[in-house]
Write a protein that holds these residues in place. Sequence first.
Motif, PDB file in Angstrom:
ATOM      1  N   PHE A  37       0.864  -1.167   0.000  1.00 31.47           N
ATOM      2  CA  PHE A  37       0.000   0.000   0.000  1.00 31.47           C
ATOM      3  C   PHE A  37       0.907   1.225   0.000  1.00 31.47           C
ATOM      4  N   ARG A  38       0.321   2.356  -0.290  1.00 28.15           N
ATOM      5  CA  ARG A  38       1.070   3.606  -0.166  1.00 28.15           C
ATOM      6  C   ARG A  38       0.145   4.691   0.349  1.00 28.15           C
ATOM      7  N   GLN A  39       0.773   5.685   0.982  1.00 29.58           N
ATOM      8  CA  GLN A  39       0.008   6.820   1.489  1.00 29.58           C
ATOM      9  C   GLN A  39       0.785   8.099   1.250  1.00 29.58           C
ATOM     10  N   ALA A  40       0.186   8.970   0.472  1.00 32.16           N
ATOM     11  CA  ALA A  40       0.771  10.272   0.197  1.00 32.16           C
ATOM     12  C   ALA A  40       0.268  11.277   1.229  1.00 32.16           C
ATOM     13  N   GLU A  46      -3.691   3.781  -0.067  1.00 32.90           N
ATOM     14  CA  GLU A  46      -4.268   3.099  -1.218  1.00 32.90           C
ATOM     15  C   GLU A  46      -3.482   1.851  -1.561  1.00 32.90           C
ATOM     16  N   PHE A  47      -4.189   0.875  -2.060  1.00 29.18           N
ATOM     17  CA  PHE A  47      -3.600  -0.381  -2.507  1.00 29.18           C
ATOM     18  C   PHE A  47      -2.745  -0.137  -3.749  1.00 29.18           C
ATOM     19  N   VAL A  48      -1.589  -0.792  -3.783  1.00 32.62           N
ATOM     20  CA  VAL A  48      -0.687  -0.660  -4.930  1.00 32.62           C
ATOM     21  C   VAL A  48      -0.585  -1.975  -5.695  1.00 32.62           C
ATOM     22  N   VAL A  93       4.637   7.181   1.213  1.00 33.87           N
ATOM     23  CA  VAL A  93       5.237   6.156   2.068  1.00 33.87           C
ATOM     24  C   VAL A  93       4.664   4.816   1.625  1.00 33.87           C
ATOM     25  N   TYR A  94       5.556   3.918   1.277  1.00 37.56           N
ATOM     26  CA  TYR A  94       5.156   2.604   0.798  1.00 37.56           C
ATOM     27  C   TYR A  94       5.307   1.600   1.943  1.00 37.56           C
ATOM     28  N   SER A  95       4.212   0.882   2.207  1.00 40.60           N
ATOM     29  CA  SER A  95       4.204  -0.085   3.295  1.00 40.60           C
ATOM     30  C   SER A  95       3.839  -1.459   2.756  1.00 40.60           C
ATOM     31  N   CYS A  96       4.590  -2.448   3.158  1.00 35.36           N
ATOM     32  CA  CYS A  96       4.237  -3.802   2.751  1.00 35.36           C
ATOM     33  C   CYS A  96       3.341  -4.440   3.803  1.00 35.36           C
ATOM     34  N   VAL A 121       9.209   6.996  -0.575  1.00 39.23           N
ATOM     35  CA  VAL A 121       9.606   7.114  -1.974  1.00 39.23           C
ATOM     36  C   VAL A 121       9.217   8.518  -2.424  1.00 39.23           C
ATOM     37  N   THR A 122      10.187   9.265  -2.898  1.00 33.09           N
ATOM     38  CA  THR A 122       9.956  10.629  -3.350  1.00 33.09           C
ATOM     39  C   THR A 122      10.398  10.754  -4.796  1.00 33.09           C
ATOM     40  N   VAL A 123       9.481  11.199  -5.638  1.00 33.28           N
ATOM     41  CA  VAL A 123       9.761  11.382  -7.052  1.00 33.28           C
ATOM     42  C   VAL A 123       9.757  12.871  -7.346  1.00 33.28           C
TER      43      VAL A 123
END
Length: 125
Positions: A37-40, A46-48, A93-96, A121-123
């Motif tokens: 999942f990730r959360q901005a 949200e599911f990735v 932020v990416y969380s497994c 993760v920063t783009v």
Amino acid sequence: QVQLVESGGGLVQAGGSLSVSCAASGRFFSGYDMGWFRQAPGKEREFVAAIVSSGGRTYYADSVKGRFTISRDNAENTVYLQMTSLKSEDTAVYSCYAGGDVIRGSNYSPRPNYWGQGTQVTVSS
């Protein structure tokens, strides 16, 4: 009980690639679905992507389909997320997680039981 530790986040330019991984400890890693999942900032989590316990099927959010690839190595108790063609909106932020699922046809619904602490993760655009 499963403990999850992510690594590999960082800063990357738009259009670039980055991989994150999640190492699991616990006896039953291979019996769980694994995913991300990730959360901005200011947004809901949200599911990735997800990969079933056997590794035979993968599922992706529409926003990352074709750009992200999830894989797992049950011998190493590790799940990977390879991200390409990154966009600024992928910053989060990416969380497994490890858990189960509800699958109806092609519709996949994750049911996380365990979470990692997350990796940023920063783009940059």
